[in-house]
Design a protein around this motif. Structure first.
Motif, short mmCIF file in Angstrom:
data_model
loop_
_atom_site.label_atom_id
_atom_site.label_comp_id
_atom_site.label_asym_id
_atom_site.label_seq_id
_atom_site.Cartn_x
_atom_site.Cartn_y
_atom_site.Cartn_z
N ARG A 115 0.88 -1.25 -0.10
CA ARG A 115 -0.09 0.01 -0.04
C ARG A 115 0.79 1.18 -0.01
NH1 ARG A 115 -4.60 1.02 -1.81
NH2 ARG A 115 -5.74 -0.61 -0.55
N LEU A 116 0.68 2.07 -1.02
CA LEU A 116 1.26 3.30 -1.11
C LEU A 116 0.34 4.48 -0.75
CD1 LEU A 116 3.80 5.25 -1.90
CD2 LEU A 116 2.80 5.04 -4.23
N VAL A 117 1.18 5.40 0.19
CA VAL A 117 0.25 6.27 1.00
C VAL A 117 1.09 7.69 0.61
CG1 VAL A 117 -0.58 7.30 3.06
CG2 VAL A 117 -0.20 4.97 2.62
N LEU A 118 0.15 8.43 -0.10
CA LEU A 118 0.55 10.02 -0.29
C LEU A 118 -0.32 10.87 0.40
CD1 LEU A 118 0.15 9.77 -4.43
CD2 LEU A 118 2.19 9.09 -2.92
N MET A 119 0.37 12.33 0.45
CA MET A 119 -0.30 13.12 1.56
C MET A 119 -0.39 14.63 0.96
SD MET A 119 1.17 12.53 5.28
CE MET A 119 1.71 10.80 5.82
N ARG A 120 -1.69 15.17 1.08
CA ARG A 120 -1.76 16.73 0.88
C ARG A 120 -1.36 17.39 2.27
NH1 ARG A 120 -6.09 18.91 -2.40
NH2 ARG A 120 -6.93 19.78 -0.42
N SER A 121 -0.06 17.90 2.22
CA SER A 121 0.49 18.46 3.35
C SER A 121 -0.37 19.45 4.32
CB SER A 121 1.68 18.92 3.31
OG SER A 121 2.57 17.77 2.62
N PRO A 122 -0.16 19.51 5.40
CA PRO A 122 -0.87 20.53 6.18
C PRO A 122 -0.07 22.04 5.97
CG PRO A 122 0.45 19.50 7.61
CD PRO A 122 0.48 18.80 6.53
N GLY A 123 -0.80 22.94 6.09
CA GLY A 123 -0.31 24.52 5.83
C GLY A 123 -0.82 25.27 7.06
N GLY A 164 -4.28 23.59 10.43
CA GLY A 164 -3.61 24.84 10.06
C GLY A 164 -3.25 25.82 11.20
N ASP A 165 -3.90 25.51 12.69
CA ASP A 165 -3.81 26.37 13.75
C ASP A 165 -2.37 26.63 14.11
OD1 ASP A 165 -3.90 27.14 16.31
OD2 ASP A 165 -5.74 26.50 16.53
N PRO A 166 -2.02 27.87 14.31
CA PRO A 166 -0.46 28.12 14.42
C PRO A 166 -0.17 27.43 15.69
CG PRO A 166 -1.55 30.10 13.86
CD PRO A 166 -2.91 29.00 14.09
N ARG A 167 -1.08 27.00 16.90
CA ARG A 167 -0.50 26.42 18.20
C ARG A 167 -0.23 25.12 17.81
NH1 ARG A 167 -5.91 27.40 21.49
NH2 ARG A 167 -6.82 27.18 19.45
N LEU A 168 -0.43 24.46 16.56
CA LEU A 168 -0.06 22.97 16.26
C LEU A 168 1.52 23.15 15.26
CD1 LEU A 168 -3.24 21.26 15.45
CD2 LEU A 168 -1.74 20.97 17.45
N TRP A 169 2.08 24.39 15.31
CA TRP A 169 3.55 24.69 14.50
C TRP A 169 4.47 25.12 15.61
CZ3 TRP A 169 3.67 23.66 9.29
CH2 TRP A 169 2.37 23.04 8.82
N ASP A 170 5.51 24.53 15.15
CA ASP A 170 6.75 24.90 15.92
C ASP A 170 7.00 26.40 15.64
OD1 ASP A 170 8.84 24.34 17.62
OD2 ASP A 170 10.20 24.67 16.04
N ALA A 171 7.88 27.08 16.47
CA ALA A 171 8.45 28.47 16.32
C ALA A 171 8.94 28.90 15.03
CB ALA A 171 9.54 28.66 17.38
N ASP A 172 9.42 27.77 13.92
CA ASP A 172 10.05 28.05 13.02
C ASP A 172 8.82 28.17 11.54
OD1 ASP A 172 9.06 25.39 12.20
OD2 ASP A 172 11.05 24.83 11.87
N ALA A 178 5.01 18.43 18.33
CA ALA A 178 4.42 16.98 18.85
C ALA A 178 3.03 16.57 18.72
CB ALA A 178 4.93 16.74 20.23
N GLU A 179 2.25 17.50 19.15
CA GLU A 179 0.76 17.38 18.99
C GLU A 179 0.36 17.31 17.46
OE1 GLU A 179 -3.39 16.62 19.62
OE2 GLU A 179 -1.81 16.02 20.66
N GLY A 180 0.94 17.96 16.61
CA GLY A 180 0.73 18.06 15.14
C GLY A 180 1.04 16.69 14.64
N HIS A 181 2.26 16.27 14.87
CA HIS A 181 2.68 14.97 14.48
C HIS A 181 1.89 13.71 14.88
CE1 HIS A 181 6.45 15.84 12.22
NE2 HIS A 181 6.44 16.90 13.17
N ARG A 182 1.23 13.97 15.99
CA ARG A 182 0.49 12.96 16.79
C ARG A 182 -0.79 12.70 15.98
NH1 ARG A 182 -3.44 12.07 20.19
NH2 ARG A 182 -3.82 14.20 20.57
N ARG A 183 -1.34 13.78 15.63
CA ARG A 183 -2.63 13.80 14.61
C ARG A 183 -2.35 13.32 13.34
NH1 ARG A 183 -6.78 18.35 16.06
NH2 ARG A 183 -6.33 18.75 18.18
N VAL A 184 -1.18 13.58 12.74
CA VAL A 184 -1.00 12.89 11.40
C VAL A 184 -0.84 11.53 11.37
CG1 VAL A 184 0.87 13.05 9.75
CG2 VAL A 184 0.31 15.21 10.55
N ALA A 185 0.09 10.90 12.65
CA ALA A 185 0.01 9.53 12.68
C ALA A 185 -1.45 8.85 12.82
CB ALA A 185 0.75 9.30 14.09
#
Length: 260
Positions: A115-123, A164-172, A178-185
């Motif tokens: 199974r190949l998995v592709l993604m539309r990345s978050p922004g 897209g919530d800025p609170r799920l994104w790092d300072a960069d 970590a919470e954003g990655h957990r949701r992607v998993a």
């Protein structure tokens, strides 16, 4: 796809998003959604094997030429391919070449794995996102075509406003927390037909917006620590991943680390 399908091996291909930045562990390494997904799959299948070939800063041409052949040779049950966004965020990009590299990678990987998995990345919501939105959506259109043509799963992270919530994104402002990655998993887990454990699309609780002074301070800190170095690498043709090997280059048995 069947619920509770057996997945005995997983190979992750891509750039910093799949390497796990900025889900930082105490030892200074990065975890990320792919490691989290591997840990959950390993808990279901004795002898589960995992490889992560992703390296930060890689363009889709590099991913197609360096990582895709290695991943195809591994013959894994699941392969995830996420790439092209680094190209789309550059000042100049030939989207035709991006399409060609993506097609080559998908055509190689799709028949080689279960199974190949592709993604539309978050922004992340914000002015930078608006500037590059047309390119991102062109990239996502290519991925939709390829997933339909080759029978790949397409996980739509871009279509989930909560990510897209800025609170799920790092300072960069480029990498998930970590919470954003957990949701992607969790999103990929569900796409693979496995029983949902939570609603990964749910919005964060409402919170007061930071004041003008706080926002300006954060903007200046971001520009100094992240934006200017990033621009410097683009202008000099350097990448944050130059000379950096993948963190798991071989498809080997995966024991869940205690921190996971």
């Amino acid at each position: 796809m069947e619920m509770n399908a057996p997945y005995t091996s997983f190979v992750a291909v891509g750039d910093s998003f799949t390497e796990g930045m900025s889900d930082l562990l105490p030892d200074g390494s990065y975890r990320g959604w792919a490691d989290l997904l591997a840990a959950r799959l390993a808990a279901r299948e004795p002898g589960f094997r995992y490889a992560n070939l992703a390296v930060r800063g890689k363009l889709i041409g590099q991913i197609a030429e360096e990582q895709a052949p290695a991943a195809a040779a591994m013959g894994a049950d699941v392969v995830t391919l996420v790439g092209g966004l680094n190209d789309a965020l550059r000042p100049k990009v030939d989207m035709g070449r991006v399409r060609g590299h993506l097609e080559a990678a998908v055509e190689l990987l799709a028949p080689s794995c279960g199974r190949l998995v592709l993604m539309r990345s978050p922004g992340r919501h914000g002015p930078v996102m608006e500037r590059f939105r047309p390119r991102m959506e062109e990239l996502f259109g290519i991925l939709e075509e390829l997933s339909a043509r080759h029978g790949a799963l397409l996980v739509d992270l871009y279509g989930a406003p909560a990510l897209g919530d800025p609170r799920l994104w790092d300072a960069d402002r480029l990498h998930l927390t970590a919470e954003g990655h957990r949701r992607v998993a969790e999103a990929v887990w569900q796409a693979l037909g496995l029983p949902a454990e939570e609603d990964w699309t749910r919005s964060l609780p409402a919170a007061p917006a930071p004041g003008w002074a706080v926002r300006r301070t954060e903007d200046l800190r971001f520009a100094r620590r992240h934006l200017l170095p990033w621009i410097g690498r683009r202008l000099t043709g350097r990448s944050s991943g130059d000379g950096r090997p993948p963190k798991r280059p071989e498809l080997l048995p995966y024991a869940t680390p205690p921190l996971l």
